[in-house]
Write an enzyme that holds these catalytic residues in place. Structure first.
Site, PDB file in Angstrom:
ATOM      1  N   ALA A 105     -30.445 -19.950 -24.820  1.00 31.98           N
ATOM      2  CA  ALA A 105     -29.588 -21.087 -25.140  1.00 31.98           C
ATOM      3  C   ALA A 105     -29.975 -21.716 -26.466  1.00 31.98           C
ATOM      4  CB  ALA A 105     -29.652 -22.116 -24.018  1.00 31.98           C
ATOM      5  N   TYR A 117       0.855  -1.193   0.000  1.00 31.63           N
ATOM      6  CA  TYR A 117       0.000   0.000   0.000  1.00 31.63           C
ATOM      7  C   TYR A 117       0.888   1.240   0.000  1.00 31.63           C
ATOM      8  CZ  TYR A 117      -4.219   2.731   0.736  1.00 31.63           C
ATOM      9  OH  TYR A 117      -5.252   3.619   0.590  1.00 31.63           O
ATOM     10  N   LYS A 158     -20.276 -20.192  -9.734  1.00 34.35           N
ATOM     11  CA  LYS A 158     -19.603 -19.964 -11.017  1.00 34.35           C
ATOM     12  C   LYS A 158     -18.146 -19.565 -10.780  1.00 34.35           C
ATOM     13  CE  LYS A 158     -20.756 -19.671 -15.481  1.00 34.35           C
ATOM     14  NZ  LYS A 158     -21.656 -20.569 -16.210  1.00 34.35           N
TER      15      LYS A 158
END
Length: 756
Positions: free
Chosen positions: A197, A38, A93
């Site tokens: 789809a 940082y 996912k």
């Protein structure tokens, strides 16, 4: 509440909530670390990126980061459940991206159904990520969102609900046509469902060669016809002028059915009326339009795929999106175009035609997979998918001009192997060395199925010239049944050819006649494949031997020692394991042979191990392990290790070695330097010598099973010729790896003798 439902809730709620977390990739344990991570150190990469924006890929994680974006309006099987309820799916996912392709993910759930708001959100998100995966957004909005973002953004955008099914099922279609022999141009295809789809899959099939006029698509109102009013432009592309009105009409005489609709939409009678060798992809989840057993009851000639794991040919999107993004990210692609999706389809189709690794079969209950009607596409846990799909996608991106960087595809494959694990990288180098000069390796267990499969791998990888011992007709029949090619392998029947067997027996008798072996016994020994194989190596008819697949360890070592013996100057053989951790390579010895070695034997094990590691091109640094640090505890066991260390230092003064050392002292450089500054180990040792077989065997198995290390071996050290012993029950891939090691060993052996 069912156990299955409770299991799912517990999985998500117990321990740390959810399924994903942010993990730092740099140390952050000291003040110096924090000042670099940082303020003030972070200012330096900021300045570099401000001067050259492309450096963002060099100094940040952007190049390996994908945003999974959803508004939860079309969650698979659940419908419009909103962004909060969709979050577990998006986290999942993210898990799949990371597990299968090592891609990091931010899952982002957007509280809007306005497509323009979602588009604007993604536009503002672009500087953060290397790509965007749109997920579970309802049609037709999803088409508009993706099309607009592809036009406006300079990073890959991919709506998996559309294109994932298209890419994966396209691969299955190509292989179904390969089996049936039907030309794709004449294929009549019927779709049940007209959502995202279905439309994307139909478009992909057209790109593959299906004629648009041969596609009939149905929705809840029946066949989509040109004379129907109020069709959006997406459905309108597949409006037919044929005299078809119902799904039943459309399926009559059709070659293929693709279901992306609801359970039970298709009956047995409909399938019965399809053309010869019909292709039925019933992909509704969780229950397909028709069950595979119902299809096969009326059409045993059918090839069937579903979206479920409990049937063959699962059309699973995880076969596509992780690897498509992997290839796209690695060439910094500006988009994922049709050519890249097509490359993924063809790569998956090609992979399905190859022999399946045993590790994949083990993941599915040891079920045997072989290209055919029940195996049209690879299984998700096949580790080769990334090596096939990602390079194909990257190549297509470069060829079509959407890649920001050009890469060498072969080098890229090597980098992908490294992503799969350091062990694969190490073995890749070993394979390359073996291919330069393949040697003759004999396998006494030539009739064993795993050895036959391994032989096919060895031939395909061109790492050795395999010699299988056994009955030739039996071996060839087994190979045919297993679906592998062993063309190019030499098959030797040890029970035939009495002249060779007698020659081997005479030589064996000469070597063992003063050790209790008669000529009659020598002749009997030569009827045992392992003795016969060892004599082949001794007599120069083979360069090395691999055995132990179906034998206990001593059953292989004893014949090898009797027939071949140890190398000059070696009293005892030893066993070595190559342990591959995430960022380092370590060798453990003796893991398999010497139960309680004395100091002399321990010194010999250290020297043999260091010599082998050096031959691999690695500089050995040896740590002699004990429960004592440099005399901190005096006992016969620790004194043995200390004496062994002194013996090695006298015999090989150039070798970096020290002991006796406790394990943590050996591997913690700072601790060792601070507390034992006199130690002659300047870096962490990469060869660890254990005081006895108990310690070594327990250590390597704990590291292997609990420490997530990859274990390669056992490697037999100290033999006069290259002889290596497999673990009982080794997989074909393990046999391939040890074969490569045996070949490199044989190359080195020949080189030493040529220079002698």
């Amino acid at each position: 509440m069912s156990n299955k439902r409770q299991d799912a809730l517990d999985y998500h709620s117990q321990g740390r909530r959810g399924k994903i977390a942010v993990v730092p990739t740099k140390p952050a344990s000291t003040q110096r670390d924090l000042s670099l991570a940082y303020s003030p150190g972070v200012a330096e990469p900021c300045r570099e990126i401000a001067a050259n924006p492309e450096d963002v890929f060099k100094y940040t994680a952007r190049g390996n980061l994908v945003a999974v974006v959803s508004n939860g309006t079309a969650v698979l099987g659940l419908g419009d459940i909103g962004p909060l309820a969709a979050k577990p799916v998006m986290e999942g996912k993210g898990v799949l991206f990371k597990r299968f392709a090592d891609i990091d993910v931010f899952d982002i759930e957007v509280a809007s159904k306005d497509p323009d708001e979602i588009i604007r959100f993604c536009e503002m998100l672009e500087p953060t990520v290397g790509g965007i995966n749109l997920e579970d957004i309802g049609a037709p909005e999803c088409f508009y969102i993706e099309e607009t973002l592809k036009e406006r953004l300079d990073i890959p955008v991919f709506h998996d609900d559309q294109h994932g099914t298209a890419v994966i099922s396209g691969a299955a279609l190509l292989n179904a046509l390969e089996i049936s022999g039907k030309p794709i141009e004449s294929l009549k295809v019927v779709f049940s469902g007209a959502g995202a789809a279905a439309i994307a899959t139909a478009e992909h099939y057209v790109s593959l060669g299906v004629r648009r006029e041969n596609i009939a698509m149905t929705d809840s109102k029946g066949v989509i016809r040109a004379d129907r009013g109020n069709l959006d432009k997406y459905k309108g592309r597949f409006a037919t002028t044929r005299d078809l009105h119902t799904l039943e009409d459309a399926l009559r005489g059709a070659d293929m059915f693709v279901g992306l609709s609801v359970a039970g939409a298709v009956t047995k009678e409909m399938v019965a009326g399809m053309a010869e060798a019909p292709i039925v992809f019933a992909l509704a989840n969780p229950d397909p339009e028709i069950l595979p057993e119902d299809v096969l009851a009326v059409r045993p000639d059918a090839m069937v795929a579903t979206g479920r794991t409990d049937y063959p040919n699962q059309i699973n999107n995880v076969l596509g999106f992780p690897f498509i993004f992997r290839g796209a990210l690695d060439v910094r692609a500006r988009a994922i175009n049709d050519e890249m999706k097509m490359a993924a389809t063809r790569a998956l189709a090609e992979l399905a035609r190859l022999d399946v690794p045993e590790s994949v079969e083990k993941a599915y209950g040891n079920e045997r997979f072989r290209f055919g009607a029940d195996y049209l596409i690879p299984k998700p846990f096949d580790p080769r998918i990334m090596l096939f799909v990602a390079p194909a996608v990257a190549q297509a991106a470069m060829e079509t001009g959407v890649a920001r960087v050009q890469i060498d595809i072969e080098q890229y494959r090597a980098e992908l192997i490294a992503r799969l694990g350091r062990g694969r990288e190490v073995m890749r180098d070993m394979m390359r060395r073996a291919r330069r000069d393949p040697r003759r390796i004999v396998y006494p267990e030539g009739e064993n199925d795993r050895i036959i499969r391994a032989c096919a791998l060895v031939l395909a990888e061109e790492v050795a010239r395999p010699i299988l011992l056994g009955r030739p007709d039996f071996i060839r029949e087994r190979a045919e049944m297993l679906g592998v090619s062993i063309d190019g392998a030499e098959i030797v029947d040890p029970w035939a050819g009495p002249e060779r067997r007698e020659r081997y027996a005479q030589e064996f008798f000469r070597r063992r006649q003063r050790k209790g072996v008669t000529l009659v016994q020598a002749r009997e020994r030569m009827r045992e494949p392992v003795f016969f194989g060892c004599m082949m190596v001794l007599m120069g008819d083979a360069d090395g031997l691999l055995a132990g697949e179906d034998m206990y360890y001593p059953e292989t070592i004893r014949p090898a020692l009797e027939a071949i013996g140890t190398a000059p100057g070696v009293r005892r053989v030893a066993g070595l394991y190559m342990m591959v951790l995430e960022h380092e390579l370590v060798f453990f010895a003796d893991t398999t042979v010497n139960i309680d070695p004395d100091a002399e034997t321990l010194a010999e094990i250290a020297l043999l191990s260091a010599d082998f590691v050096r031959r691999l091109g690695v500089v050995p640094r040896v740590g002699m392990l004990s429960f004592s640090n440099f005399g901190s505890v005096r006992s016969p066991q620790s004194d043995k290790v200390r004496l062994a260390t002194e013996l090695v230092k006298r015999r090989a003064p150039e070798l970096e070695i020290d002991g006796e050392l406790q394990a943590d002292t050996a591997v913690l450089d700072d601790f060792r330097r601070e507390n034992y500054p006199f130690s002659t180990l300047h870096q962490k040792p990469n060869v660890l010598i254990f005081p006895n077989l108990d310690a070594a065997n327990i250590a390597y198995k704990l590291m292997w099973r609990m420490g997530r290390a990859e274990a390669f071996g056992p490697i037999l050290l100290g033999m006069a010729h290259p002889i290596h012993v497999l673990q009982r029950g080794s997989e074909a891939a393990d046999v391939l790896n040890l074969t490569a090691l045996a070949v490199v060993d044989a190359q080195e052996h020949a080189g030493r003798h040529a220079g002698a």
